[in-house]
Design a protein around this motif. Structure first.
Motif, PDB file in Angstrom:
ATOM      1  N   GLU A  16      73.642  47.638  66.205  1.00 27.32           N
ATOM      2  CA  GLU A  16      73.824  46.503  67.081  1.00 27.32           C
ATOM      3  C   GLU A  16      75.540  47.442  68.208  1.00 27.32           C
ATOM      4  O   GLU A  16      74.615  47.069  69.417  1.00 27.32           O
ATOM      5  CB  GLU A  16      73.755  45.565  66.279  1.00 27.32           C
ATOM      6  CG  GLU A  16      73.235  44.613  65.580  1.00 27.32           C
ATOM      7  CD  GLU A  16      73.681  43.320  64.791  1.00 27.32           C
ATOM      8  OE1 GLU A  16      73.356  42.851  64.234  1.00 27.32           O
ATOM      9  OE2 GLU A  16      74.941  43.052  64.626  1.00 27.32           O
ATOM     10  N   LEU A  17      76.339  48.052  67.411  1.00 24.02           N
ATOM     11  CA  LEU A  17      77.478  48.253  68.319  1.00 24.02           C
ATOM     12  C   LEU A  17      76.994  48.974  68.848  1.00 24.02           C
ATOM     13  O   LEU A  17      76.942  49.602  70.632  1.00 24.02           O
ATOM     14  CB  LEU A  17      78.662  48.905  67.616  1.00 24.02           C
ATOM     15  CG  LEU A  17      79.536  47.375  66.576  1.00 24.02           C
ATOM     16  CD1 LEU A  17      80.344  47.821  65.969  1.00 24.02           C
ATOM     17  CD2 LEU A  17      78.952  46.628  67.024  1.00 24.02           C
ATOM     18  N   VAL A  18      76.375  50.393  68.694  1.00 23.23           N
ATOM     19  CA  VAL A  18      75.452  51.470  69.397  1.00 23.23           C
ATOM     20  C   VAL A  18      74.966  51.234  70.484  1.00 23.23           C
ATOM     21  O   VAL A  18      75.223  51.462  71.861  1.00 23.23           O
ATOM     22  CB  VAL A  18      74.640  52.802  68.804  1.00 23.23           C
ATOM     23  CG1 VAL A  18      74.077  53.680  69.396  1.00 23.23           C
ATOM     24  CG2 VAL A  18      75.894  52.748  68.383  1.00 23.23           C
ATOM     25  N   GLY A  19      74.213  49.999  70.250  1.00 25.78           N
ATOM     26  CA  GLY A  19      73.200  49.503  71.713  1.00 25.78           C
ATOM     27  C   GLY A  19      73.966  49.003  72.923  1.00 25.78           C
ATOM     28  O   GLY A  19      73.561  48.523  73.748  1.00 25.78           O
ATOM     29  N   LEU A  20      74.816  47.952  71.855  1.00 29.85           N
ATOM     30  CA  LEU A  20      76.186  47.290  72.648  1.00 29.85           C
ATOM     31  C   LEU A  20      76.558  48.613  73.979  1.00 29.85           C
ATOM     32  O   LEU A  20      76.569  48.258  75.210  1.00 29.85           O
ATOM     33  CB  LEU A  20      77.380  46.857  72.067  1.00 29.85           C
ATOM     34  CG  LEU A  20      76.852  45.610  71.774  1.00 29.85           C
ATOM     35  CD1 LEU A  20      78.274  45.173  70.921  1.00 29.85           C
ATOM     36  CD2 LEU A  20      76.359  44.053  72.764  1.00 29.85           C
ATOM     37  N   GLY A  21      76.256  49.919  73.525  1.00 32.46           N
ATOM     38  CA  GLY A  21      77.291  50.317  74.682  1.00 32.46           C
ATOM     39  C   GLY A  21      78.115  50.445  75.306  1.00 32.46           C
ATOM     40  O   GLY A  21      79.069  51.031  75.767  1.00 32.46           O
ATOM     41  N   GLY A  22      79.444  49.844  73.997  1.00 32.89           N
ATOM     42  CA  GLY A  22      80.794  49.743  74.061  1.00 32.89           C
ATOM     43  C   GLY A  22      81.756  50.873  73.542  1.00 32.89           C
ATOM     44  O   GLY A  22      81.265  51.972  73.750  1.00 32.89           O
ATOM     45  N   THR A  23      82.744  50.277  73.632  1.00 30.33           N
ATOM     46  CA  THR A  23      83.951  51.007  72.813  1.00 30.33           C
ATOM     47  C   THR A  23      83.206  51.960  71.694  1.00 30.33           C
ATOM     48  O   THR A  23      83.868  52.698  71.719  1.00 30.33           O
ATOM     49  CB  THR A  23      85.276  49.942  72.058  1.00 30.33           C
ATOM     50  OG1 THR A  23      85.481  49.221  73.261  1.00 30.33           O
ATOM     51  CG2 THR A  23      86.069  50.833  71.428  1.00 30.33           C
TER      52      THR A  23
END
Length: 643
Positions: free
Chosen positions: A605-612
């Motif tokens: 999920e976090l990789v998909g957000l493309g954020g920090t």
């Protein structure tokens, strides 16, 4: 009185090496002056006399007996000059053998009695002093154990050790020597003065004129030597520091890696050379004054003989009286000099008590609850909940953790990631209650950790940090710190789980191998695995893994990670790791930035957000700059987890 620890506490060792006892650095038994540092200490933390006397509660009978023995010793010893007079004036001139034997026997009996009484006094006073110091030492050690981690980070280790050892040891001299010496000097001086008057009031009047200048001159000589001695001790302190810095394991490692060995040797040689010069000056300091003083001491009996020989002033004085009086005249200097030191001794003694009481009065930042909540570690499920947690270090304007809320279900896992200083380790430390939140709560199974007994909490929460600490003892003793009653088979099982059993088995002494100072006998990875084995042995329901595999090579890390994967099953785990690959399977990953959670979710999920998080993982639009990756360098997508 509530004492506080200053930001830059004084270190008694910086003034006097090896501790500062009563009279230390004051001319080797010469007169004392009030140390300005002692006076300043009492201004900061005054000591009520009743608090000092309270330490001796329960020892009233022993103290009374010691006081009586001191008085009796002083009085009995005064029989000697009168016996001498009887021998010289009567027994010898009249050839009275019976009187001579009786007087001689009495002299021996007086000497024996005073020595026996002295032994009894030393035994009783030392016993009282040792028991008082034992209680004070253990109370202080126990109280310091209750202090928060913050106390030890802002206080020099040397300061803590000095108060616990040097000051306590010096206080031993206070309670067993200073008080008794004051009483002994006072009774001896009074008894000697009375005996002098009884022998000859005319010569006693002469002593009133001669003694004061002799005492003054003695003090002057000692004070000159004290000044030089103080400088000697300062340089010896420098020498001790250089030895500690240059010959400790860490110091030698630093010296060799920096190529500073020759510079350290030259600095040591310069300090040692200064000590040679100061020793010469110490031996010669006040030498002419000492010579003058010896002349005065020789003149005193000469004057007494002159007065005794003149018909107008002799008053029919006998030879025996003259000899006895001369002996008393010489012996009165010691108790008088001791009494002149009382003021400085008192201030120095109270300063020692002040330094120790100052620590005893510290209020722990992380205090044990007065009425802890009963929690059976064996029945703990392990749910960890952060409720709007904020924490700020003392003196810091910005909080290290700000308004963090999160729930780690029983048996679940939470990974904390972020740049250096983002607050990851600080947040994890709140679970083990190394600090208390400034606001908000940390709960385990719905119970605030501040309401749990510290020992019960330590059984529930196990911590493996990036900075391992092994005590200078055997491997067995290091492991038994976690579980004192563990059987040997349990020790080997824990070592096997930590992938270090084969190494320990290959050692000549096996489990009884001494790890060395701070574990330096083993490599960093071996130390880490021993620390992991220690935590495994404790079998906690909640695990905090703060860079638990940071010191391991790739192959060993994989092996230990496999052991940790087996260990965390069914346990609640909060993980901080330098490689994102070790946390990608966590139930939830929280990304911290300046103490706040800015992203949360699973790895995908976090990789998909493309954020920090994606940037940290190297999958987002921007990679973390190389210079911000901390000490781990370019070992794959990494970040430094030191908060």
């Amino acid at each position: 009185m509530t004492a506080t620890v200053p930001d830059a506490p004084r270190d008694p060792q910086s003034r006097l090496p090896g501790g500062r006892g009563i009279g230390a650095g004051r001319g080797g038994g010469g007169p004392m002056q009030i140390d300005p540092a002692d006076r300043a200490q009492l201004d900061i933390a005054p000591v009520p006399l009743r608090r000092v006397t309270a330490l001796f509660r329960g020892f009233g009978r022993q103290i009374g007996v010691v006081t009586a023995i001191i008085a009796a010793t002083s009085v009995i010893s005064m029989a000697q000059p009168f016996l001498v007079r009887e021998v010289v004036d009567v027994a010898i001139p009249q050839q009275d053998v019976r009187l001579l034997l009786l007087a001689g026997g009495a002299m021996v009996a007086v000497a024996a009695a005073t020595q026996v009484l002295g032994v009894i006094q030393t035994w009783m006073s030392t016993g009282v002093g040792q028991r008082v110091m034992h209680r004070l030492r253990t109370d202080l050690f126990t109280h310091l154990q209750r202090q928060s981690l913050g106390f030890f980070t802002r206080t020099r280790a040397g300061e803590v050790q000095s108060r616990l050892t040097n000051d306590i040891n010096a206080m031993q001299g206070v309670v067993t020597t200073t008080a008794t010496s004051i009483a002994s000097n006072l009774t001896t001086a009074v008894a000697t003065a009375v005996a002098m008057v009884a022998l000859s009031w005319r010569l006693s009047l002469l002593s009133l004129l001669v003694i004061p200048p002799a005492v003054w001159l003695t003090r002057r000589v000692a004070l000159i030597r004290r000044e030089v001695t103080a400088r000697q001790q300062s340089r010896r302190a420098d020498l001790n520091v250089q030895i500690e810095e240059g010959l400790s394991v860490s110091g030698v490692r630093l010296s060799k890696t920096l190529g500073a060995g020759r510079r350290h040797a030259e600095r040591f040689a310069a300090t040692s050379s200064d000590l040679v010069d100061l020793e010469l000056r110490s031996q010669l300091a006040g030498r002419w004054r000492m010579a003058t003083m010896q002349v005065v001491f020789a003149a005193i009996p000469a004057l007494i003989y002159l007065i005794a020989g003149l018909p107008a002033t002799s008053g029919g004085m006998t030879i025996g009286t003259l000899i006895a009086f001369t002996g008393l005249q010489a012996s009165i200097f010691r108790p008088l000099m001791g009494l002149l030191n009382v003021g400085a001794q008192w201030v120095s003694s109270m300063a020692l008590f002040s330094r120790v009481f100052e620590y005893l009065d510290l209020i722990p930042d992380v205090a044990a609850p007065a009425a802890p909540v009963a929690l059976d570690p064996a029945r703990v499920r392990g749910e960890v909940r952060f409720e709007d947690v904020t924490f700020a270090y003392a003196g810091e304007s910005a909080p290290a953790v700000a308004a963090v809320s999160a729930v780690v279900p029983a048996g679940g896992s939470l990974a904390l990631v972020g740049h250096t200083g983002s607050g990851k380790s600080t947040l994890a430390s709140l679970v083990a209650r190394l600090h208390d939140p400034t606001s908000g709560r940390v709960l385990i199974d719905g119970v605030d950790v501040r309401d749990l007994d510290p020992e019960a909490l330590a059984q529930v929460v196990g911590v493996v940090s990036q900075e391992t600490y092994l005590v200078h003892a055997s491997i067995r003793e290091n492991l038994l710190l976690a579980a004192p009653d563990a059987a040997e088979v349990d020790l080997w099982r824990a070592l096997a789980a930590a992938q270090v059993a084969d190494l320990v088995a290959s050692l000549p002494d096996g489990l009884d191998t001494v790890v060395g100072a701070r574990g330096h006998r083993f490599s960093g990875g071996e130390q880490q695995r021993l620390a992991i084995a220690r935590t495994i042995l404790r079998d906690p329901r909640v695990l905090v893994l703060d860079e638990a595999t940071s010191a391991l090579d790739n192959d060993t890390e994989r092996a230990v990670q496999h052991a940790l994967d087996e260990l965390v099953k069914g346990r609640t785990t909060i993980t901080i790791a330098h490689r994102l690959s070790t946390v990608r399977d966590a139930d939830e990953i929280a990304v911290l930035d300046h103490g706040r959670i800015v992203e949360r979710g699973t790895h995908d999920e976090l990789v998909g957000l493309g954020g920090t998080y994606a940037a940290l993982a190297g999958a987002g639009p921007a990679r973390e700059p190389e210079g911000e990756r901390g000490s781990h360098g370019p070992r794959g997508p990494a970040y430094d987890a030191v908060a």
